[in-house]
Design a protein around this motif. Structure first.
Motif, PDB file in Angstrom:
ATOM      1  N   ASN A 122      29.022  29.327  38.949  1.00  0.00           N
ATOM      2  CA  ASN A 122      29.693  30.621  39.108  1.00  0.00           C
ATOM      3  C   ASN A 122      30.219  30.816  40.524  1.00  0.00           C
ATOM      4  O   ASN A 122      31.328  31.309  40.728  1.00  0.00           O
ATOM      5  CB  ASN A 122      28.771  31.770  38.713  1.00  0.00           C
ATOM      6  N   VAL A 156      36.079  39.300  35.932  1.00  0.00           N
ATOM      7  CA  VAL A 156      35.061  38.249  35.967  1.00  0.00           C
ATOM      8  C   VAL A 156      33.911  38.563  35.022  1.00  0.00           C
ATOM      9  O   VAL A 156      33.713  39.710  34.623  1.00  0.00           O
ATOM     10  CB  VAL A 156      34.504  38.061  37.397  1.00  0.00           C
ATOM     11  N   ASN A 157      33.136  37.541  34.730  1.00  0.00           N
ATOM     12  CA  ASN A 157      31.929  37.780  33.948  1.00  0.00           C
ATOM     13  C   ASN A 157      30.832  38.324  34.875  1.00  0.00           C
ATOM     14  O   ASN A 157      30.944  38.254  36.100  1.00  0.00           O
ATOM     15  CB  ASN A 157      31.490  36.513  33.192  1.00  0.00           C
ATOM     16  N   LYS A 215      34.519  43.793  35.512  1.00  0.00           N
ATOM     17  CA  LYS A 215      33.626  42.960  34.702  1.00  0.00           C
ATOM     18  C   LYS A 215      34.167  42.890  33.285  1.00  0.00           C
ATOM     19  O   LYS A 215      34.601  43.897  32.732  1.00  0.00           O
ATOM     20  CB  LYS A 215      32.220  43.558  34.674  1.00  0.00           C
ATOM     21  N   GLY A 216      34.125  41.710  32.728  1.00  0.00           N
ATOM     22  CA  GLY A 216      34.583  41.531  31.352  1.00  0.00           C
ATOM     23  C   GLY A 216      35.405  40.275  31.222  1.00  0.00           C
ATOM     24  O   GLY A 216      35.303  39.360  32.036  1.00  0.00           O
ATOM     25  N   ASP A 217      36.254  40.265  30.197  1.00  0.00           N
ATOM     26  CA  ASP A 217      37.110  39.102  29.998  1.00  0.00           C
ATOM     27  C   ASP A 217      38.523  39.508  29.599  1.00  0.00           C
ATOM     28  O   ASP A 217      39.287  38.701  29.109  1.00  0.00           O
ATOM     29  CB  ASP A 217      36.505  38.143  28.967  1.00  0.00           C
ATOM     30  N   HIS A 218      38.857  40.798  29.819  1.00  0.00           N
ATOM     31  CA  HIS A 218      40.180  41.285  29.430  1.00  0.00           C
ATOM     32  C   HIS A 218      41.013  41.649  30.652  1.00  0.00           C
ATOM     33  O   HIS A 218      40.671  42.567  31.392  1.00  0.00           O
ATOM     34  CB  HIS A 218      40.070  42.499  28.506  1.00  0.00           C
ATOM     35  N   TYR A 219      42.082  40.914  30.833  1.00  0.00           N
ATOM     36  CA  TYR A 219      43.083  41.239  31.836  1.00  0.00           C
ATOM     37  C   TYR A 219      44.043  42.209  31.154  1.00  0.00           C
ATOM     38  O   TYR A 219      45.120  41.826  30.711  1.00  0.00           O
ATOM     39  CB  TYR A 219      43.813  39.979  32.301  1.00  0.00           C
ATOM     40  N   SER A 248      46.106  36.992  38.820  1.00  0.00           N
ATOM     41  CA  SER A 248      45.380  38.141  38.295  1.00  0.00           C
ATOM     42  C   SER A 248      45.653  39.462  38.991  1.00  0.00           C
ATOM     43  O   SER A 248      45.609  40.503  38.336  1.00  0.00           O
ATOM     44  CB  SER A 248      43.875  37.853  38.315  1.00  0.00           C
TER      45      SER A 248
END
Length: 195
Positions: free
Chosen positions: A18, A55-56, A84-88, A146
């Motif tokens: 990470n 980011v996770n 936090k997450g995985d959705h742009y 991003s």
């Protein structure tokens, strides 16, 4: 090696993976995006980031530490620019509202604006007039990166140089709700439209 040692070793390995992922993304953005951010910062207009990166959970703490180091510390970005997450979500809105018209590279299926001008600011103002756009908050971003910059449209128009809308990036200027888009490709093709 007992189970506790094995678990400890796996956790250390995961943390290292990470950390390396964050270091790699931070380095990429510092190389390619930070110049654009510095150009915007020098103009003294008001702007913010919708997000710098998504980011996770396991990478979040590494990113918040990176924000407090060079070159990021110069911007004083709050930790909230790391989502936090995985959705742009801005990129996802962009691609869902404006699918590509080409199979091998991205170019939205929108009206083309033919220009002989190499002045990105002048071209942007021409397209804004054609769309009859009023001043409003917008997203400015680059398709392969991003960070999502949020600023006023007229502010962008007043500072839109080749440093801020570079020729080496696919550039998107989009309404916050995705209802209209102005796009400049790497190949210097400008397209625009509304949904």
């Amino acid at each position: 090696m007992n189970e506790q040692e094995r678990n400890s070793s796996l956790l250390k390995k995961e943390r290292l993976i990470n950390k390396l992922a964050v270091d790699q993304q931070s380095s990429f953005l510092a190389t390619w995006w930070i110049e654009i951010a510095n150009s915007i910062k020098k103009t003294k207009i008001e702007w913010s980031l919708e997000y710098l990166e998504v980011v996770n959970q396991n990478q979040y703490d590494f990113w918040t530490r990176v924000l407090k180091q060079e070159p990021w510390i110069d911007f004083l970005f709050p930790d909230t620019v790391i989502h936090k997450g995985d959705h742009y979500w801005v990129h996802e809105l962009f691609y869902s509202n404006y699918p590509s018209s080409l199979p091998l590279r991205y170019l939205p299926k929108l009206e083309k604006w033919l220009t002989n001008s190499s002045d990105n600011g002048a071209t942007l103002k021409e397209i804004m007039a054609k769309l009859n756009l009023s001043n409003q908050p917008i997203f400015l971003f680059f398709v392969r990166m991003s960070p999502i910059v949020k600023m006023e449209l007229f502010d962008l128009a007043s500072i839109a140089t080749n440093d801020i809308i570079p020729d080496h990036e696919d550039t998107a200027i989009m309404a916050l709700d995705g209802s209209w888009l102005i796009f400049k490709s790497l190949e210097q093709e400008w397209v625009f439209g509304q949904i």
